[in-house]
Design an enzyme around this catalytic site. Sequence first.
Site, PDB file in Angstrom:
ATOM      1  N   GLU A  89     -36.360 -22.384 -26.720  1.00 46.27           N
ATOM      2  CA  GLU A  89     -37.115 -23.614 -26.424  1.00 46.27           C
ATOM      3  C   GLU A  89     -36.186 -24.802 -26.204  1.00 46.27           C
ATOM      4  O   GLU A  89     -36.602 -25.957 -26.324  1.00 46.27           O
ATOM      5  CB  GLU A  89     -38.109 -23.932 -27.537  1.00 46.27           C
ATOM      6  CG  GLU A  89     -39.194 -22.903 -27.765  1.00 46.27           C
ATOM      7  CD  GLU A  89     -40.114 -22.667 -26.584  1.00 46.27           C
ATOM      8  OE1 GLU A  89     -39.852 -23.196 -25.482  1.00 46.27           O
ATOM      9  OE2 GLU A  89     -41.093 -21.931 -26.771  1.00 46.27           O
ATOM     10  N   HIS A 118     -39.319 -27.920 -34.105  1.00 40.14           N
ATOM     11  CA  HIS A 118     -40.487 -27.221 -33.561  1.00 40.14           C
ATOM     12  C   HIS A 118     -40.826 -26.060 -34.490  1.00 40.14           C
ATOM     13  O   HIS A 118     -39.939 -25.307 -34.901  1.00 40.14           O
ATOM     14  CB  HIS A 118     -40.193 -26.714 -32.154  1.00 40.14           C
ATOM     15  CG  HIS A 118     -41.180 -25.682 -31.686  1.00 40.14           C
ATOM     16  ND1 HIS A 118     -42.538 -25.941 -31.625  1.00 40.14           N
ATOM     17  CD2 HIS A 118     -41.028 -24.393 -31.308  1.00 40.14           C
ATOM     18  CE1 HIS A 118     -43.157 -24.844 -31.213  1.00 40.14           C
ATOM     19  NE2 HIS A 118     -42.273 -23.881 -31.015  1.00 40.14           N
ATOM     20  N   HIS A 139     -44.549 -23.538 -36.122  1.00 42.07           N
ATOM     21  CA  HIS A 139     -45.932 -23.104 -35.920  1.00 42.07           C
ATOM     22  C   HIS A 139     -46.694 -23.205 -37.244  1.00 42.07           C
ATOM     23  O   HIS A 139     -47.207 -22.200 -37.741  1.00 42.07           O
ATOM     24  CB  HIS A 139     -45.989 -21.653 -35.432  1.00 42.07           C
ATOM     25  CG  HIS A 139     -45.223 -21.372 -34.177  1.00 42.07           C
ATOM     26  ND1 HIS A 139     -44.976 -20.095 -33.729  1.00 42.07           N
ATOM     27  CD2 HIS A 139     -44.626 -22.196 -33.270  1.00 42.07           C
ATOM     28  CE1 HIS A 139     -44.279 -20.143 -32.598  1.00 42.07           C
ATOM     29  NE2 HIS A 139     -44.043 -21.409 -32.305  1.00 42.07           N
ATOM     30  N   HIS A 156     -50.057 -22.936 -29.431  1.00 44.68           N
ATOM     31  CA  HIS A 156     -48.655 -22.603 -29.693  1.00 44.68           C
ATOM     32  C   HIS A 156     -48.172 -23.130 -31.054  1.00 44.68           C
ATOM     33  O   HIS A 156     -47.887 -22.343 -31.939  1.00 44.68           O
ATOM     34  CB  HIS A 156     -47.815 -23.148 -28.524  1.00 44.68           C
ATOM     35  CG  HIS A 156     -46.357 -22.877 -28.651  1.00 44.68           C
ATOM     36  ND1 HIS A 156     -45.464 -23.133 -27.647  1.00 44.68           N
ATOM     37  CD2 HIS A 156     -45.619 -22.394 -29.670  1.00 44.68           C
ATOM     38  CE1 HIS A 156     -44.251 -22.798 -28.033  1.00 44.68           C
ATOM     39  NE2 HIS A 156     -44.317 -22.360 -29.271  1.00 44.68           N
TER      40      HIS A 156
END
Length: 283
Positions: A78, A97, A99, A160
Amino acid sequence: MVMRSEPQLRADIVEIGRRLYARGYTASNDGNISVRLDDDRLLMTPTNVCKGFMHEQMMVVTDLEGKKLSGERNPSSEMQMHLEVYRQRPEIQAVVHAHPPVATAFAVAGIPLDRAVLAEVVTTLGSVPIAEYATPSTQELPAAVRKYVKAHDGMLLANHGALTLGADLFSAYYKMETIEHFANISFVARMLGGERLLSRDEVMRLQGLRGRYGITSPAPICADPIAAEGDDSADCQVLFAPTASAGERLVSGRFGPVGADEEIRLTYRELTALIEDAVRNLK
Ligand SMILES: [Zn+2]
């Protein structure tokens, strides 16, 4: 601000990776973390490693175009999303980042965390929008993030996960914690019948207090949320905070419980009588 040395930053990334994994914000090899080393170099997590079990030597150094300068492994898949953040926000030093499951469930359900509910969320993040769905690790993802990144330090990524930015690694990480905490509270409050929202005046007051807390969140609340909606690139935040009558600081949410004086209850007999009455008046 005292600049942290490269060895310290490597150790910080390892620690944050461990916390993300321990809190269940990432599973398996999910998630990625990056930080600026200087004006033209970034330090970031490698691809294909579990963030809970990293060590300092695993990290990759790249330039701002994403070209690897050193490190045995390849940079995060990413990386392009991180590069987009650093391009759009010169003052941002770190990007996280992950989840986190409840926030990601909001991102999956298509429900942004954009209601003014908790003072500390309003002051640190403001509104948390959802960036449009994009295939992970393609150029679509930086394009989707571009719309919100100028005005938001945290956002959900449709179907996502979540993305947070900060003036250092820990402030970016703490915003991830704040988003997940906020998502948990919002979820339970909705199960309990819906949030009561902070009034618009109260939100404006909290925005004024940001400076006092040392928070330099860039974005004001949009003066006209409707006009802001169609923009390609948001330069203010859309936060749902209704106007209240003078002195009222909390307002029942859109989907909140209906107040006793707004509710209508009729027994079957009362209803029949009303219908009979209406029919009689027609004659
Ligand atoms: Zn991801």
